[in-house]
Scaffold this motif. Structure first.
Motif, PDB file in Angstrom:
ATOM      1  N   PRO A  63       0.702  -1.355   0.071  1.00 38.92           N
ATOM      2  CA  PRO A  63       0.197   0.223  -0.199  1.00 38.92           C
ATOM      3  C   PRO A  63       0.657   1.036   0.096  1.00 38.92           C
ATOM      4  N   GLY A  64       0.204   2.405  -0.445  1.00 36.94           N
ATOM      5  CA  GLY A  64       1.286   3.311  -1.206  1.00 36.94           C
ATOM      6  C   GLY A  64       2.500   3.418  -2.135  1.00 36.94           C
ATOM      7  N   THR A  65       2.818   2.487  -2.484  1.00 38.97           N
ATOM      8  CA  THR A  65       3.558   2.693  -3.374  1.00 38.97           C
ATOM      9  C   THR A  65       3.723   3.504  -4.397  1.00 38.97           C
ATOM     10  N   GLU A  66       4.410   4.167  -4.554  1.00 42.67           N
ATOM     11  CA  GLU A  66       4.689   5.140  -5.860  1.00 42.67           C
ATOM     12  C   GLU A  66       4.997   4.259  -7.063  1.00 42.67           C
ATOM     13  N   GLY A  67       4.369   5.204  -8.431  1.00 43.56           N
ATOM     14  CA  GLY A  67       4.827   4.861  -9.361  1.00 43.56           C
ATOM     15  C   GLY A  67       4.101   4.215 -10.267  1.00 43.56           C
ATOM     16  N   VAL A  68       2.592   3.995  -9.564  1.00 42.20           N
ATOM     17  CA  VAL A  68       2.000   3.044 -10.826  1.00 42.20           C
ATOM     18  C   VAL A  68       0.889   3.309 -10.998  1.00 42.20           C
ATOM     19  N   GLY A  69       0.461   3.135 -12.076  1.00 42.12           N
ATOM     20  CA  GLY A  69      -0.700   3.311 -12.974  1.00 42.12           C
ATOM     21  C   GLY A  69      -0.909   2.162 -13.902  1.00 42.12           C
ATOM     22  N   VAL A  70      -2.829   2.560 -14.363  1.00 42.07           N
ATOM     23  CA  VAL A  70      -3.235   1.546 -15.394  1.00 42.07           C
ATOM     24  C   VAL A  70      -3.292   2.379 -17.156  1.00 42.07           C
ATOM     25  N   ASP A  71      -3.123   1.449 -17.655  1.00 48.03           N
ATOM     26  CA  ASP A  71      -2.387   1.911 -19.307  1.00 48.03           C
ATOM     27  C   ASP A  71      -4.665   1.896 -19.230  1.00 48.03           C
ATOM     28  N   ILE A  72      -5.283   3.304 -19.462  1.00 50.93           N
ATOM     29  CA  ILE A  72      -6.563   3.351 -20.191  1.00 50.93           C
ATOM     30  C   ILE A  72      -6.813   3.978 -21.197  1.00 50.93           C
ATOM     31  N   ARG A  73      -6.336   2.520 -22.562  1.00 52.34           N
ATOM     32  CA  ARG A  73      -6.163   2.255 -23.722  1.00 52.34           C
ATOM     33  C   ARG A  73      -4.959   3.760 -24.959  1.00 52.34           C
ATOM     34  N   GLY A  74      -4.058   4.006 -23.790  1.00 48.34           N
ATOM     35  CA  GLY A  74      -2.766   4.274 -24.288  1.00 48.34           C
ATOM     36  C   GLY A  74      -2.183   5.445 -23.137  1.00 48.34           C
ATOM     37  N   THR A  75      -3.369   5.618 -22.073  1.00 48.62           N
ATOM     38  CA  THR A  75      -3.342   7.334 -22.027  1.00 48.62           C
ATOM     39  C   THR A  75      -2.701   5.691 -20.548  1.00 48.62           C
ATOM     40  N   HIS A  76      -1.599   6.823 -19.879  1.00 47.75           N
ATOM     41  CA  HIS A  76      -0.998   5.452 -18.044  1.00 47.75           C
ATOM     42  C   HIS A  76      -1.863   7.206 -17.087  1.00 47.75           C
ATOM     43  N   GLU A  77      -2.876   6.229 -17.064  1.00 47.40           N
ATOM     44  CA  GLU A  77      -3.415   6.786 -15.222  1.00 47.40           C
ATOM     45  C   GLU A  77      -3.345   6.728 -13.846  1.00 47.40           C
TER      46      GLU A  77
END
Length: 378
Positions: free
Chosen positions: A350-364
């Motif tokens: 929990p709290g790990t930095e720099g995580v995202g989800v690739d939503i149709r090519g955009t890193h959210e």
């Protein structure tokens, strides 16, 4: 053989209420009646009424019913007391999860196994096959029951007004026979919403009478009918796995963070049960080199993640795939999009930095949190 969807005993009633219907695991089921958000919030704050008659009931009876279930399932079913229930799983020989189940012990040598709708036939066939050599009978009881659930903080009061069964004495993960609104029912207290609530197993011919009685008793405290759509957002907030998303034949219970349901200490059948060797290996792997872990993700933006989208570590110019979303939706309670995902152990805290989800090519960007997202105040 016709491929027309199966109809529950409440089908005509759902249509009269203006429900939006959908094909779910071969059943025509209500997706929503009006607003998914209103239905979700009713369960969190008042009460909701669900038709869950698509769930698959399988009765196992006979002198060696407990031994059969101890062999066929990963849990220690013989240790379940009469009137109690247990969450467990049925696995393949290679440890892959066939389904997650609730097993009710109805009598000394009578059990009811409740499977997910889409897996009911597979579970039935597996239990029948695994029953060879056991003095026990496996019976398909899917047509014998309709299942109505009332969930939410007002549900005990609503049900108390319709039954003299001892609801206060009915613990979480227990079931007792009783009469509700004059209808004979198995009253269970398990739930899949994160709230207190009850499941009522009744004969299909009594389903409509019971639904109407619950509707009338619940009206003064805000009970409304609820569809499968809000059931999904409720279980998602509560961090509860859904078969086909968080649980599949490609995963063992240890991969899903649910190794606790596997009971290696069982002594029945000389400790043998289907999948034991593979699961022991999976347990050791989980200790030495942890697999991907199941975590919660909360959006910082507004875009909604969906199952199958890649979870990424965003650093420098490159983004590395570190996992995959298994379920995602807007959370009415948190007011933000949320997801459950399997991510590499290195990024699971929990709290790990720099995580995202690739939503149709955009890193959210997403915040990693421990599950569940929501826990009711006791």
């Amino acid at each position: 053989m016709s491929n027309a969807p199966r109809l529950t005993a409440l089908d005509a009633l759902h249509r009269s209420l203006g429900a939006t219907m959908t094909d779910f695991a071969g059943w025509d089921m209500p997706l929503r009646y009006a607003s998914e958000r209103d239905e979700h919030n009713a369960v969190r704050t008042k009460a909701g009424l669900f038709d869950l008659s698509h769930m698959g009931e399988i009765t196992v009876t006979g002198p060696r019913a407990a031994d059969l279930l101890d062999y066929a399932l990963v849990g220690n079913i013989g240790s379940v007391g009469v009137g109690r229930a247990r969450y467990t799983m049925i696995c393949q020989e290679d440890g892959g999860i066939v389904d997650d189940l609730i097993v009710y012990r109805l009598g000394e040598s009578e059990y009811m196994v409740v499977a997910n709708a889409g897996n009911a036939q597979i579970v039935l066939d597996a239990l029948a096959e695994r029953s060879q050599g056991f003095d026990a009978e496996v019976r398909d009881d899917r047509d014998a029951y309709a299942l109505i659930a009332v969930q939410g903080p007002e549900s005990p009061g609503i049900l108390k007004s319709l039954t003299d069964a001892d609801l206060d004495g009915l613990k979480y993960y227990a079931g007792l026979p009783g009469t509700v609104a004059g209808v004979p029912a198995l009253i269970a207290r398990t739930g899949y919403t994160g709230e207190d609530g009850f499941e009522l197993f009744v004969e299909p011919q009594h389903a409509e009478k019971l639904w109407q009685a619950l509707t009338e008793a619940g009206a003064p405290v805000g009970l409304i009918p609820c569809g499968l759509s809000c059931r999904d957002t409720l279980r998602l907030e509560a961090g509860m796995p859904l078969y086909g998303h968080e649980l599949t034949t490609a995963l063992t219970p240890f991969d899903a963070g649910l190794g606790r349901v596997v009971k290696f200490e069982k002594t029945t059948n000389d400790g043998r049960f289907v999948g034991r060797e593979a699961l022991q290996a999976a347990a050791e792997r989980a200790e030495t080199s942890p697999p991907r872990k199941l975590v919660g993700l909360i959006a910082t933006g507004r875009r909604v993640p969906r199952a199958g989208m890649a979870v990424i570590a965003v650093g420098g110019a490159d983004a590395t795939v570190i996992g995959e979303v298994t379920s995602g939706a807007p959370s009415p309670t948190l007011g933000k999009p949320i997801a459950i995902a399997y991510v590499d152990a290195a990024h699971a805290a929990p709290g790990t930095e720099g995580v995202g989800v690739d939503i149709r090519g955009t890193h959210e960007p997403y915040e990693v949190v421990a599950l569940p997202f929501y826990k009711r105040q006791k």
